[in-house]
Enzyme design. Structure first.
Site, PDB file in Angstrom:
ATOM      1  N   ARG A  64      -4.981  -2.201  11.195  1.00 42.39           N
ATOM      2  CA  ARG A  64      -4.281  -1.167  11.964  1.00 42.39           C
ATOM      3  C   ARG A  64      -4.392   0.227  11.356  1.00 42.39           C
ATOM      4  O   ARG A  64      -4.708   1.188  12.062  1.00 42.39           O
ATOM      5  CB  ARG A  64      -2.778  -1.497  12.092  1.00 42.39           C
ATOM      6  CG  ARG A  64      -2.456  -2.441  13.193  1.00 42.39           C
ATOM      7  CD  ARG A  64      -1.373  -3.367  12.771  1.00 42.39           C
ATOM      8  NE  ARG A  64      -1.866  -4.200  11.693  1.00 42.39           N
ATOM      9  CZ  ARG A  64      -2.513  -5.364  11.894  1.00 42.39           C
ATOM     10  NH1 ARG A  64      -2.656  -5.820  13.089  1.00 42.39           N
ATOM     11  NH2 ARG A  64      -2.993  -6.071  10.884  1.00 42.39           N
ATOM     12  N   THR A  65      -4.100   0.353  10.080  1.00 42.36           N
ATOM     13  CA  THR A  65      -4.018   1.693   9.498  1.00 42.36           C
ATOM     14  C   THR A  65      -5.371   2.377   9.567  1.00 42.36           C
ATOM     15  O   THR A  65      -5.501   3.503  10.041  1.00 42.36           O
ATOM     16  CB  THR A  65      -3.524   1.610   8.042  1.00 42.36           C
ATOM     17  OG1 THR A  65      -2.368   0.776   8.010  1.00 42.36           O
ATOM     18  CG2 THR A  65      -3.189   2.984   7.504  1.00 42.36           C
ATOM     19  N   LYS A  94     -19.345   0.562  -9.711  1.00 48.90           N
ATOM     20  CA  LYS A  94     -20.196   0.888 -10.875  1.00 48.90           C
ATOM     21  C   LYS A  94     -19.377   1.520 -11.990  1.00 48.90           C
ATOM     22  O   LYS A  94     -19.924   2.081 -12.932  1.00 48.90           O
ATOM     23  CB  LYS A  94     -21.312   1.858 -10.439  1.00 48.90           C
ATOM     24  CG  LYS A  94     -22.294   1.236  -9.458  1.00 48.90           C
ATOM     25  CD  LYS A  94     -23.402   2.209  -9.091  1.00 48.90           C
ATOM     26  CE  LYS A  94     -23.249   2.679  -7.668  1.00 48.90           C
ATOM     27  NZ  LYS A  94     -24.201   3.713  -7.279  1.00 48.90           N
ATOM     28  N   ARG A 122      -6.273   4.091   0.913  1.00 51.38           N
ATOM     29  CA  ARG A 122      -5.496   2.870   0.593  1.00 51.38           C
ATOM     30  C   ARG A 122      -6.041   2.316  -0.710  1.00 51.38           C
ATOM     31  O   ARG A 122      -7.258   2.186  -0.874  1.00 51.38           O
ATOM     32  CB  ARG A 122      -5.613   1.825   1.699  1.00 51.38           C
ATOM     33  CG  ARG A 122      -4.923   0.512   1.293  1.00 51.38           C
ATOM     34  CD  ARG A 122      -4.749  -0.452   2.415  1.00 51.38           C
ATOM     35  NE  ARG A 122      -3.748  -0.011   3.362  1.00 51.38           N
ATOM     36  CZ  ARG A 122      -3.323  -0.750   4.385  1.00 51.38           C
ATOM     37  NH1 ARG A 122      -3.810  -1.951   4.575  1.00 51.38           N
ATOM     38  NH2 ARG A 122      -2.408  -0.283   5.222  1.00 51.38           N
ATOM     39  N   HIS A 150       4.023   3.550   2.071  1.00 52.24           N
ATOM     40  CA  HIS A 150       3.074   3.588   3.204  1.00 52.24           C
ATOM     41  C   HIS A 150       3.725   4.505   4.256  1.00 52.24           C
ATOM     42  O   HIS A 150       4.208   4.052   5.285  1.00 52.24           O
ATOM     43  CB  HIS A 150       2.871   2.158   3.717  1.00 52.24           C
ATOM     44  CG  HIS A 150       1.759   1.979   4.703  1.00 52.24           C
ATOM     45  ND1 HIS A 150       1.031   3.021   5.252  1.00 52.24           N
ATOM     46  CD2 HIS A 150       1.244   0.845   5.270  1.00 52.24           C
ATOM     47  CE1 HIS A 150       0.131   2.532   6.089  1.00 52.24           C
ATOM     48  NE2 HIS A 150       0.236   1.223   6.122  1.00 52.24           N
TER      49      HIS A 150
END
Ligand code: CP
Length: 330
Positions: A64-65, A94, A122, A150
């Site tokens: 969703r986000t 890396k 995120r 959030h």
């Protein structure tokens, strides 16, 4: 001498935590979100972010986000750059640190050559968005930092609550499930605390109870709350019941998950709970994903009129359109 463009940084509208919002700003954003909601329904061609690029930088899984931010950007005429699984396919694999990644994408050394104008991040670590904002040349939106916050999810959640309950004050709100590791609940409690006379019920199993820091936050603000171990005992007093899944991806100790599974009947939205809430007219929301193995909202109620999580997810698009435009148009 610092290579960071400090003046540019000070002007930016980062969204890192719920307390970056206030009721006046929220009202402004919601007016715009409603306008976008109607525009989307009428299939209007919107162009306010033409020429802007959003980077969606997700080190953790999302449906969703990520997609609603990307859809929001496209709907406003902007463009999106992204990577599938930044932990694996960005140069983090890396050994590059978050700071260098952000500095490059946001063009700190040469702003005109930045890769993106907004970064939606995120990340599995609490505080990652703050770290990113400290070095970024462009605004950062925290799309979830571990068990931290959030904020854009909380914003669309209160948009949903206002739609269904017709107010953001004088509400009894129940939070059910994993309240210890769920970052959304932390942000949502803080946002709802900005409105008068809201009362909170925290309904969670042992091991997944709301954190001491949130309780202290509420005590400091003089906000009424209680903790319960069984939803059935309090459902009749709740206007909006916010259900959450157990954050198995953030829980180290298997014992907490087992405790939830052994006492699950006290925390799921069953037909009985739905019926007990009939008189009050309680609405049931969920930020999703719903864990299909646990069924914290039972399939037998998920299509009933007061279970509104799919509409809630849809509001992610107009609310994030409003947020992106507000950030970019500064
Ligand atoms: N609500 C929410 O954050 O969902 P995703 O994890 O799918 O983005």
């Amino acid at each position: 001498m610092s290579i960071f463009p400090i003046k540019f940084k000070a002007d930016m509208r980062h969204i890192l935590k719920a307390d970056d919002f206030n009721p006046k700003l929220i009202e402004e954003l919601f007016k715009k979100a409603l306008f976008f909601e109607k525009s989307l329904e009428k299939k209007k061609d919107l162009k306010s972010l033409v020429g802007a690029i959003m980077c969606s930088l997700f080190y953790e899984e999302s449906t969703r986000t990520r997609f609603s931010f990307e859809a929001a950007m496209h709907r406003l005429g902007g463009q999106v750059i992204s990577t599938e699984n930044a932990s694996m396919f960005s140069s983090a694999a890396k050994g590059e640190n978050l700071e260098h990644t952000i500095q490059v994408i946001s063009g700190v050394a040469s702003p005109a050559m930045r890769y993106a104008d907004i970064i939606v991040l995120r990340h599995p670590e609490i505080g990652a968005a703050q770290r990113a904002a400290r070095v970024s040349g462009v605004p950062i939106i925290n799309a979830g930092d571990g068990a931290g916050e959030h904020p854009s999810q909380a914003l669309l959640d209160i948009y949903t609550i206002q739609k269904f309950c017709k107010r953001l004050e004088n509400l009894s709100i129940g939070f059910v499930g994993d309240l210890a590791f769920g970052r959304i609940v932390r942000s949502l409690v803080k946002l709802l605390s900005q409105y008068k006379n809201n009362r909170f019920y925290f309904i969670a199993p042992e091991g997944l109870k709301i954190g001491q820091d949130i309780k202290e936050y509420l005590v400091k603000k003089g906000i009424s709350f209680q903790e319960n171990g069984n939803l059935e005992d309090v459902i009749g007093d709740i206007d909006f019941c916010y259900v959450t899944r157990v954050q198995k991806n953030h829980i180290q100790d298997q014992k907490f998950i087992e405790e939830y599974q052994n006492s699950k009947d006290k925390f799921v939205i069953s037909k009985e709970i739905y019926e007990l809430s009939e008189a009050r007219g309680t609405f049931f929301g969920h930020p999703m994903p719903i864990d299909s193995r646990e069924q914290e909202i039972s399939p037998e109620v998920e299509n009933l009129p007061r279970v509104i999580f799919l509409k809630q997810a849809g509001f992610g698009v107009p609310v994030r359109m409003a947020l992106l435009e507000w950030i970019y148009k500064k």
